[in-house]
Design a protein around this motif. Structure first.
Motif, mmCIF file in Angstrom:
data_model
loop_
_atom_site.group_PDB
_atom_site.id
_atom_site.type_symbol
_atom_site.label_atom_id
_atom_site.label_comp_id
_atom_site.label_asym_id
_atom_site.label_seq_id
_atom_site.Cartn_x
_atom_site.Cartn_y
_atom_site.Cartn_z
ATOM 1 N N ASP A 32 -13.191 5.009 -0.917
ATOM 2 C CA ASP A 32 -11.869 4.931 -1.239
ATOM 3 C C ASP A 32 -10.998 5.994 -0.485
ATOM 4 O O ASP A 32 -11.229 7.219 -0.893
ATOM 5 C CB ASP A 32 -11.774 4.937 -2.922
ATOM 6 N N SER A 33 -9.905 5.591 0.021
ATOM 7 C CA SER A 33 -9.046 6.605 0.703
ATOM 8 C C SER A 33 -7.567 6.263 0.547
ATOM 9 O O SER A 33 -7.047 5.148 0.141
ATOM 10 C CB SER A 33 -9.105 6.440 2.300
ATOM 11 N N SER A 34 -6.880 7.432 0.293
ATOM 12 C CA SER A 34 -5.479 7.320 0.114
ATOM 13 C C SER A 34 -4.460 8.066 0.801
ATOM 14 O O SER A 34 -5.236 8.740 2.130
ATOM 15 C CB SER A 34 -5.099 7.603 -1.301
ATOM 16 N N GLY A 35 -3.398 8.268 0.767
ATOM 17 C CA GLY A 35 -2.571 9.056 1.728
ATOM 18 C C GLY A 35 -1.676 8.337 2.741
ATOM 19 O O GLY A 35 -2.026 7.011 3.044
ATOM 20 N N SER A 36 -0.863 8.848 3.296
ATOM 21 C CA SER A 36 0.014 8.408 4.552
ATOM 22 C C SER A 36 -0.977 7.863 5.764
ATOM 23 O O SER A 36 -0.743 6.941 6.307
ATOM 24 C CB SER A 36 1.107 9.182 4.938
ATOM 25 N N THR A 37 -2.061 8.817 5.931
ATOM 26 C CA THR A 37 -2.749 8.393 7.216
ATOM 27 C C THR A 37 -3.633 7.086 7.073
ATOM 28 O O THR A 37 -3.826 6.107 7.816
ATOM 29 C CB THR A 37 -3.857 9.505 7.296
ATOM 30 N N GLN A 38 -4.074 6.970 5.547
ATOM 31 C CA GLN A 38 -4.732 5.724 5.428
ATOM 32 C C GLN A 38 -3.860 4.378 5.451
ATOM 33 O O GLN A 38 -4.122 3.461 5.947
ATOM 34 C CB GLN A 38 -5.465 5.892 3.938
ATOM 35 N N PHE B 224 1.172 -3.279 -6.387
ATOM 36 C CA PHE B 224 1.055 -1.969 -5.305
ATOM 37 C C PHE B 224 -0.282 -1.435 -5.518
ATOM 38 O O PHE B 224 -1.069 -1.353 -6.581
ATOM 39 C CB PHE B 224 1.946 -1.240 -6.090
ATOM 40 N N ILE B 225 -0.953 -1.004 -4.403
ATOM 41 C CA ILE B 225 -2.298 -0.473 -4.606
ATOM 42 C C ILE B 225 -2.088 1.091 -3.890
ATOM 43 O O ILE B 225 -1.197 1.362 -3.115
ATOM 44 C CB ILE B 225 -3.173 -0.930 -3.575
ATOM 45 N N TYR B 226 -3.016 1.893 -4.090
ATOM 46 C CA TYR B 226 -2.717 3.478 -3.804
ATOM 47 C C TYR B 226 -3.870 3.879 -3.242
ATOM 48 O O TYR B 226 -4.093 4.960 -2.816
ATOM 49 C CB TYR B 226 -2.253 4.016 -5.047
ATOM 50 N N TYR B 227 -4.826 3.188 -2.863
ATOM 51 C CA TYR B 227 -6.216 3.138 -2.159
ATOM 52 C C TYR B 227 -6.649 2.272 -1.593
ATOM 53 O O TYR B 227 -6.330 0.839 -2.114
ATOM 54 C CB TYR B 227 -6.985 4.333 -2.652
ATOM 55 N N SER B 228 -7.566 2.429 -0.611
ATOM 56 C CA SER B 228 -8.376 1.077 -0.161
ATOM 57 C C SER B 228 -9.382 1.818 0.607
ATOM 58 O O SER B 228 -9.477 2.938 0.898
ATOM 59 C CB SER B 228 -7.426 0.242 0.908
ATOM 60 N N LYS B 229 -10.470 0.953 1.105
ATOM 61 C CA LYS B 229 -11.569 1.210 1.701
ATOM 62 C C LYS B 229 -11.489 1.771 3.252
ATOM 63 O O LYS B 229 -10.771 1.093 3.966
ATOM 64 C CB LYS B 229 -12.490 0.169 1.902
ATOM 65 N N SER B 230 -11.841 3.031 3.504
ATOM 66 C CA SER B 230 -11.962 3.616 4.806
ATOM 67 C C SER B 230 -13.256 3.134 5.550
ATOM 68 O O SER B 230 -13.853 2.388 4.877
ATOM 69 C CB SER B 230 -12.070 5.115 4.919
ATOM 70 N N THR B 231 -13.247 3.317 6.852
ATOM 71 C CA THR B 231 -14.380 2.817 7.679
ATOM 72 C C THR B 231 -15.621 3.330 7.323
ATOM 73 O O THR B 231 -16.725 3.022 7.532
ATOM 74 C CB THR B 231 -13.947 2.999 8.944
ATOM 75 N N HIS C 288 0.905 -1.167 -0.051
ATOM 76 C CA HIS C 288 -0.105 -0.114 0.075
ATOM 77 C C HIS C 288 0.958 1.354 -0.121
ATOM 78 O O HIS C 288 1.696 1.317 0.818
ATOM 79 C CB HIS C 288 -0.892 0.021 1.253
ATOM 80 N N VAL C 289 0.863 2.079 -1.090
ATOM 81 C CA VAL C 289 1.600 3.356 -1.121
ATOM 82 C C VAL C 289 0.533 4.553 -0.966
ATOM 83 O O VAL C 289 -0.646 4.262 -0.949
ATOM 84 C CB VAL C 289 2.223 3.423 -2.528
ATOM 85 N N GLU C 290 1.094 5.652 -0.757
ATOM 86 C CA GLU C 290 0.160 6.949 -0.692
ATOM 87 C C GLU C 290 -0.725 7.159 -1.745
ATOM 88 O O GLU C 290 -1.780 7.819 -1.564
ATOM 89 C CB GLU C 290 1.088 7.994 -0.167
ATOM 90 N N ARG D 146 3.747 -9.899 4.093
ATOM 91 C CA ARG D 146 2.788 -10.430 3.060
ATOM 92 C C ARG D 146 1.865 -9.076 2.644
ATOM 93 O O ARG D 146 1.439 -8.894 1.532
ATOM 94 C CB ARG D 146 1.810 -11.301 3.204
ATOM 95 N N PHE D 147 1.847 -7.999 3.470
ATOM 96 C CA PHE D 147 1.066 -6.643 3.287
ATOM 97 C C PHE D 147 1.689 -5.474 4.144
ATOM 98 O O PHE D 147 1.755 -5.650 5.319
ATOM 99 C CB PHE D 147 -0.329 -6.923 3.639
ATOM 100 N N PHE D 148 2.689 -4.705 3.454
ATOM 101 C CA PHE D 148 2.962 -3.598 4.313
ATOM 102 C C PHE D 148 2.705 -2.322 3.204
ATOM 103 O O PHE D 148 2.249 -2.395 2.185
ATOM 104 C CB PHE D 148 4.574 -3.978 4.247
ATOM 105 N N VAL D 149 3.415 -1.137 4.073
ATOM 106 C CA VAL D 149 3.266 0.233 3.367
ATOM 107 C C VAL D 149 4.452 0.785 3.074
ATOM 108 O O VAL D 149 5.586 0.533 3.825
ATOM 109 C CB VAL D 149 2.278 0.949 4.255
#
Length: 315
Positions: free
Chosen positions: A74-80, A63-70, A38-40, A91-94
């Motif tokens: 779709d949400s991105s950025g370092s906070t996500q 590489f993915i650059y967004y994922s679902k927020s709560t 997961h990247v920003e 297996r899953f890192f940022v």
């Protein structure tokens, strides 16, 4: 409303990101990938893909650059990215921009936490590495005779802003509001258009103006805070690799990136307009595209730090 429950219930929120992280890790395993990363943002994908391909060519990464927020969007950025911090794995890192956390000494994030960082302020600073920019000029013009030298320009730029950067770091760390990120960026950033003549003497007119603004602010700070001693801050930053000659790597990347790519494009356009080769078929790639299509790895401390992280991570 289930989404509101997840958003405002800490336990539900934790469970949400735990399940999502497990799903990503399991997906990597099922797809026979080394990892899902997961990247920003979207532009970060090519950057990190190049790095992992260089330092771990046998790895298979998605590489993915967004994922679902709560909230379900779709949400991105370092906070996500860091919402997953407790649930990351091999297996899953940022991968995130360091922003100013590295030089501020704020971040304890590392590969032990399954977090890779740029060390420089952002990915854009890596694109601005001076030897890489000089390579871009020569690649486009196909000429070794370049009258603008980014190494000279960025070294002097760094020398100019270095003391103010140390002031900015010290004051911010210690709770002073005199030199927050916005006024600091305003002082060290060139504003307005750039004319071709301003490239003469490796951009001296651009740098002279920034120098005047920096000197004015430093004088003001020294008068206001005569008792502040910065020696320990200089020493601490030097230990991190921040020096008088590379300060440009630790200021907001978008600002320095916009400046150097403007200069590079003006140089290339002027070269083809004035050279005897103006009727030849020219390289139509923009300077910006050339410097973002590749990265510079040779003898480059902060790229090597990322490389060491990758090597140690997969050891």
């Amino acid at each position: 409303n289930r989404n509101l429950t997840v958003m405002f219930n800490p336990k539900a929120r934790e469970d949400f990101y735990r399940r999502a992280a497990n799903n990503f890790a399991n997906s990597a395993l099922i797809r026979r990938l080394t990892a899902i990363v997961h990247v920003e943002g979207e532009t970060d994908v090519d950057f990190w893909r190049q790095i992992f391909s260089h330092y771990y060519p046998t790895g298979k990464f998605h590489f993915i650059y967004y994922s679902k927020s709560t909230s379900g969007i779709d949400s991105s950025g370092s906070t996500q990215c860091l919402n997953y911090l407790q649930f990351l794995s091999k297996r899953f890192f940022v991968c995130i921009d360091s922003d100013n956390k590295y030089v501020m000494g704020e971040s304890t994030l590392s590969i032990k936490d399954f977090v890779f960082q740029t060390y420089t302020y952002s990915i854009e600073n890596h694109y601005c590495y001076a030897p890489h920019l000089n390579y871009g000029l020569k690649k486009i013009t196909k000429s070794p005779n370049v009258y603008f030298n980014f190494s000279v320009f960025l070294k002097r730029y760094s020398n100019i802003i270095y003391d103010l950067l140390i002031w900015h770091i010290y004051l911010t760390k210690n709770g002073y509001r005199d030199l927050d990120i916005i006024p600091f960026n305003n002082i060290i950033t060139h504003k307005g258009k750039i004319a071709q003549w301003q490239l003469n003497n490796n951009g001296r007119s651009i740098l002279d103006r920034i120098q005047r603004n920096v000197n004015t602010r430093i004088t003001s700070l020294r008068n206001k805070y005569p008792d502040i001693q910065l020696d320990s801050e200089y020493t601490r930053c030097k230990e991190l690799g921040l020096t008088k000659d590379n300060a440009y790597l630790f200021v907001r990347g978008h600002h320095i990136y916009n400046l150097v790519t403007k200069i590079g494009q003006i140089y290339c356009d002027t070269y083809f307009r004035n050279s005897n080769r103006r009727r030849e078929k020219r390289n139509n790639s923009s300077f910006r595209k050339v410097v973002t299509d590749s990265l510079y790895f040779d003898n480059y401390l902060f790229m090597n730090k990322i490389g060491n992280d990758i090597t140690n991570f997969f050891r």
